[in-house]
Scaffold this motif. Structure first.
Motif, PDB file in Angstrom:
ATOM      1  N   TYR A  50       0.982   4.074  -2.865  1.00 31.55           N
ATOM      2  CA  TYR A  50       0.679   5.457  -2.499  1.00 31.55           C
ATOM      3  C   TYR A  50       1.811   6.390  -2.903  1.00 31.55           C
ATOM      4  O   TYR A  50       1.571   7.508  -3.382  1.00 31.55           O
ATOM      5  CB  TYR A  50       0.431   5.550  -0.993  1.00 31.55           C
ATOM      6  CG  TYR A  50      -0.222   6.829  -0.563  1.00 31.55           C
ATOM      7  CD1 TYR A  50      -1.587   7.042  -0.757  1.00 31.55           C
ATOM      8  CD2 TYR A  50       0.516   7.854   0.028  1.00 31.55           C
ATOM      9  CE1 TYR A  50      -2.197   8.213  -0.368  1.00 31.55           C
ATOM     10  CE2 TYR A  50      -0.081   9.036   0.418  1.00 31.55           C
ATOM     11  CZ  TYR A  50      -1.444   9.207   0.220  1.00 31.55           C
ATOM     12  OH  TYR A  50      -2.040  10.394   0.597  1.00 31.55           O
ATOM     13  N   TYR A  51       3.044   5.927  -2.740  1.00 29.92           N
ATOM     14  CA  TYR A  51       4.193   6.751  -3.125  1.00 29.92           C
ATOM     15  C   TYR A  51       4.217   6.969  -4.629  1.00 29.92           C
ATOM     16  O   TYR A  51       4.546   8.064  -5.110  1.00 29.92           O
ATOM     17  CB  TYR A  51       5.484   6.098  -2.645  1.00 29.92           C
ATOM     18  CG  TYR A  51       6.718   6.955  -2.845  1.00 29.92           C
ATOM     19  CD1 TYR A  51       6.703   8.324  -2.558  1.00 29.92           C
ATOM     20  CD2 TYR A  51       7.913   6.409  -3.313  1.00 29.92           C
ATOM     21  CE1 TYR A  51       7.824   9.115  -2.733  1.00 29.92           C
ATOM     22  CE2 TYR A  51       9.038   7.198  -3.496  1.00 29.92           C
ATOM     23  CZ  TYR A  51       8.989   8.542  -3.207  1.00 29.92           C
ATOM     24  OH  TYR A  51      10.109   9.325  -3.399  1.00 29.92           O
ATOM     25  N   VAL A  78      -0.518  14.543  -1.854  1.00 27.07           N
ATOM     26  CA  VAL A  78      -1.479  14.045  -2.849  1.00 27.07           C
ATOM     27  C   VAL A  78      -2.612  15.033  -3.053  1.00 27.07           C
ATOM     28  O   VAL A  78      -3.028  15.303  -4.187  1.00 27.07           O
ATOM     29  CB  VAL A  78      -2.042  12.668  -2.426  1.00 27.07           C
ATOM     30  CG1 VAL A  78      -3.256  12.296  -3.266  1.00 27.07           C
ATOM     31  CG2 VAL A  78      -0.976  11.596  -2.569  1.00 27.07           C
ATOM     32  N   LEU A 136       1.339  12.256   4.264  1.00 24.85           N
ATOM     33  CA  LEU A 136       0.298  11.471   3.602  1.00 24.85           C
ATOM     34  C   LEU A 136      -0.692  12.335   2.828  1.00 24.85           C
ATOM     35  O   LEU A 136      -0.969  12.080   1.648  1.00 24.85           O
ATOM     36  CB  LEU A 136      -0.480  10.646   4.639  1.00 24.85           C
ATOM     37  CG  LEU A 136       0.154   9.375   5.196  1.00 24.85           C
ATOM     38  CD1 LEU A 136      -0.719   8.814   6.306  1.00 24.85           C
ATOM     39  CD2 LEU A 136       0.346   8.341   4.101  1.00 24.85           C
ATOM     40  N   TYR A 180       9.624   8.145   2.376  1.00 23.42           N
ATOM     41  CA  TYR A 180       9.086   6.906   1.824  1.00 23.42           C
ATOM     42  C   TYR A 180      10.139   5.878   1.412  1.00 23.42           C
ATOM     43  O   TYR A 180       9.987   4.689   1.741  1.00 23.42           O
ATOM     44  CB  TYR A 180       8.153   7.222   0.652  1.00 23.42           C
ATOM     45  CG  TYR A 180       6.807   7.740   1.107  1.00 23.42           C
ATOM     46  CD1 TYR A 180       5.803   6.867   1.513  1.00 23.42           C
ATOM     47  CD2 TYR A 180       6.547   9.098   1.155  1.00 23.42           C
ATOM     48  CE1 TYR A 180       4.578   7.339   1.950  1.00 23.42           C
ATOM     49  CE2 TYR A 180       5.325   9.579   1.595  1.00 23.42           C
ATOM     50  CZ  TYR A 180       4.335   8.695   1.988  1.00 23.42           C
ATOM     51  OH  TYR A 180       3.130   9.157   2.435  1.00 23.42           O
ATOM     52  N   LEU A 217       0.824  -1.206   0.000  1.00 23.47           N
ATOM     53  CA  LEU A 217       0.000   0.000   0.000  1.00 23.47           C
ATOM     54  C   LEU A 217       0.861   1.261   0.000  1.00 23.47           C
ATOM     55  O   LEU A 217       0.545   2.238  -0.695  1.00 23.47           O
ATOM     56  CB  LEU A 217      -0.918  -0.006   1.226  1.00 23.47           C
ATOM     57  CG  LEU A 217      -2.033  -1.049   1.232  1.00 23.47           C
ATOM     58  CD1 LEU A 217      -2.763  -1.044   2.567  1.00 23.47           C
ATOM     59  CD2 LEU A 217      -3.017  -0.806   0.093  1.00 23.47           C
ATOM     60  N   THR A 218       1.956   1.229   0.766  1.00 25.22           N
ATOM     61  CA  THR A 218       2.839   2.397   0.823  1.00 25.22           C
ATOM     62  C   THR A 218       3.511   2.640  -0.516  1.00 25.22           C
ATOM     63  O   THR A 218       3.617   3.787  -0.971  1.00 25.22           O
ATOM     64  CB  THR A 218       3.918   2.207   1.910  1.00 25.22           C
ATOM     65  OG1 THR A 218       3.284   1.988   3.168  1.00 25.22           O
ATOM     66  CG2 THR A 218       4.809   3.442   2.013  1.00 25.22           C
TER      67      THR A 218
END
Length: 309
Positions: free
Chosen positions: A32-33, A283, A279, A76, A28-29
């Protein structure tokens, strides 16, 4: 130097809580990155490649997105590596560098928001003088100000921190923070210079906040009187105001919890609080500006329609 600590490695104990789900969190990370990289780089390229967007507001937005890439690059990659590693340590030098990136990223965000507020103030409250004042040279100076100020402040802060003798090497977070390193200092350290820099930094960025409030007081009063100004305010100031409020909420919440919060909360919740500013804004900012600013939205829709054909 005699007063430099012999500690050369820190342990990041905050990550231990996530190891039972590390594959899921890693996936997931990583996804997301990639989203962060895509939305920020896409917006930067759209602004750079379209000459119609070579205006002060979009140049400042481009700098805003660059800062998002800069800050997230400091967290990240290391976090993803730690999720796949059995030992969660970071070297003394890398820890100081990461602390510098985290703080300079957050303060550069605040400086850029202040500069963008001033740009909107001139565009709406002083439209006749806008183009004569917001020249290419002036815009470059404003961008340099928003980057150089936090870099200089935190270079001094990190240098002072590096001279402290440390009596601990355990950091209960997912990443290094200057305040945590400072707390690990032995009682016999002279911390006066560090305290002065910390208070000076706080004063500078609180002043940024008051300046933004001042500009928006004028913007709102101006918009109330004119329908055209009200439309311009809704199109160009609402994205900025949304970014500002979101950033202030997450960063102030993190700072307050780091200094005064209870350690009795579950470690996973503490981790979430700590990384909120890494986080949400990276975005949310490009998405809000991309869909709200008319020129960028039309450019994106134009690219999408070309791809479909």
């Amino acid at each position: 130097m005699d007063n430099v600590s012999v500690i050369r490695v820190f342990s990041l104990s905050g990550i231990n809580e996530t190891m039972n789900y590390r594959i899921a969190i890693f996936s997931l990370t990583l996804l997301y990155y990639f989203v962060i990289l895509f939305v920020n780089i896409a917006l930067i390229l759209i602004i750079i490649l379209d000459e119609n967007l070579h205006e002060p507001m979009y140049v400042l937005l481009c700098s805003f997105c660059f800062n998002g890439l800069y800050g997230t690059a400091g967290f990240y990659p290391k976090f993803l590596f730690d999720l796949l590693s059995s030992s969660h340590v970071i070297s003394y030098e890398a820890c100081l560098l990461q602390a510098f990136v985290m703080y300079s990223f957050a303060c550069c965000e605040m400086s850029t928001l202040a500069v963008m507020a001033y740009d909107r103030y001139l565009a709406i409250c002083r439209p006749l003088h806008y183009h004569s004042f917001m020249t290419r040279r002036r815009v470059c100076q404003m961008v340099c100000f928003s980057w150089i100020t936090p870099f200089c402040m935190f270079s001094i802060s990190i240098i002072l921190t590096s001279t402290l003798k440390l009596c601990g090497a355990k950091i209960q977070k997912l990443f290094c923070v200057n305040w945590i390193i400072f707390q690990l200092a032995c009682p016999d350290n002279d911390t006066l210079a560090s305290s002065i820099i910390s208070h000076a930094t706080t004063f500078i960025y609180v002043s940024h906040g008051f300046f933004i409030v001042w500009t928006y007081m004028h913007l709102v009063m101006k918009s109330v009187r004119s329908k055209d100004d009200r439309v311009k305010f809704m199109q160009t100031c609402v994205p900025h105001l949304t970014s500002l409020v979101t950033f202030l909420i997450v960063i102030v919440f993190d700072l307050m919890y780091m200094r005064f919060g209870s350690t009795d909360l579950p470690q996973s919740l503490q981790n979430l609080i700590a990384i909120e500013f890494l986080l949400i804004p990276p975005v949310m900012n490009p998405l809000i500006y991309g869909f709200k600013l008319t020129k960028i939205r039309h450019r994106i829709l134009g690219l999408v329609s070309v791809d479909r054909k």
